[in-house]
Enzyme design. Sequence first.
Site, PDB file in Angstrom:
ATOM      1  N   CYS A  75      66.557  89.133 -39.943  1.00  0.00           N
ATOM      2  CA  CYS A  75      65.699  89.889 -40.848  1.00  0.00           C
ATOM      3  C   CYS A  75      65.088  88.897 -41.823  1.00  0.00           C
ATOM      4  CB  CYS A  75      66.495  90.960 -41.583  1.00  0.00           C
ATOM      5  SG  CYS A  75      65.456  91.929 -42.680  1.00  0.00           S
ATOM      6  N   CYS A  88      57.166  91.884 -43.037  1.00  0.00           N
ATOM      7  CA  CYS A  88      58.170  91.759 -41.983  1.00  0.00           C
ATOM      8  C   CYS A  88      58.266  90.305 -41.486  1.00  0.00           C
ATOM      9  CB  CYS A  88      57.886  92.709 -40.821  1.00  0.00           C
ATOM     10  SG  CYS A  88      59.279  92.811 -39.673  1.00  0.00           S
TER      11      CYS A  88
HETATM   12  O1  PYC Z   1      61.569  91.110 -42.530  1.00  0.00           O
HETATM   13  O2  PYC Z   1      62.274  90.683 -40.498  1.00  0.00           O
HETATM   14  C1  PYC Z   1      62.068  91.457 -41.430  1.00  0.00           C
HETATM   15  C2  PYC Z   1      62.444  92.874 -41.276  1.00  0.00           C
HETATM   16  C3  PYC Z   1      62.939  93.489 -40.159  1.00  0.00           C
HETATM   17  C4  PYC Z   1      63.140  94.826 -40.492  1.00  0.00           C
HETATM   18  C5  PYC Z   1      62.771  94.990 -41.793  1.00  0.00           C
HETATM   19  N1  PYC Z   1      62.350  93.793 -42.253  1.00  0.00           N
END
Ligand code: PYC
Length: 330
Positions: free
Chosen positions: A107, A257
């Site tokens: 994550c 993300c």
């Molecule tokens: O930042 O990799 C990330 C992530 C995955 C799910 C929520 N954030």
Amino acid sequence: MSVPDFDLDPDRVTRQNSGMEKIICIDSHTGGEPTRVVVAGFPDLSGLSLPAAVERLRGEHDHYRKAAVCEPRGNDVVVGALLLPPVNPHSLASVIFFNNVGYLGMCGHGTIGLLATLQHMGRVTPGTYAIDTPVGTVQTHVHGHGWVEVDNVPAHRYAAGVEVHVPGYGQVVGDVAWGGNWFFLTDAGALPLCRAGVQELTTFALAVRYALRTHHITGSAGAEIDHIELMGAAQTHGNSGRNFVLCPGGAYDRSPCGTGTSAKLACLAADGKLLEGKRWLQESVIGTVFEGRYRLVGDQLIPSIRGQAHVVAETILLLSPSDPFCWGLE
Ligand code: PYC
């Protein structure tokens, strides 16, 4: 009014409530996406490899995950980060990420949140630290004021131009890529990539994920594609692109993300659209930004993701046996 010192000592807080278990957490957000670092209070997992520790948690202690991130103490958006001792001798720590429906490989926003939290706890100063995750060791660079850069696990595009029929939407074409989790990346098309469009984006992304499942379109070794990334143009001058990412449980990522940006970098590299070392400024659907770039090491593409986290709470979760929702509401 003076605020009493908070030393994260569970005994001090609940001396009178000795029947309760306690989980010690520090909460942060990275670009709007929350991370709850669990510092203490989960079952002992010592001696296990990280994949085995995940299986032990999933099989025997899953109620701790739900207690920590599901309602009533958390919600669908919160990502938990269980802080553990390092597995590799040169690493600072290990981490297992989880959310309202299960466990994540890596994550990105959570790793940035973890390092900002470790700095808040006085455990790190600006410098470089290796962190072990169930899908590999990542290098982190702590810059101070919550700014952290993560050299992620190697990313790759697994399949390009994959077509899937999505009922109500027709034929959708996208790429399957690994960035520490499995992603299907496709164009957002005419859908509005902004907060007002979240309901429409979520409905479409859920339909895509369901169609992928129905048509047995997976990552390698049959791995489920549990993240859907919808891409569009940046809305702030100078940025490179904007995304909407549907997380495994149905919530959307408020941050750009980290693993999703890594998957995007792998696709851009495979298409010859982004050269090694060049900057990619990825906006989230709420407008927060991660800076991404990649380097090639042999035949591996290593994405780097830079972002800022803010610590927002020091929390002791109380688990009372008389609480009907003690172990969470999934
Ligand atoms: O930042 O990799 C990330 C992530 C995955 C799910 C929520 N954030």
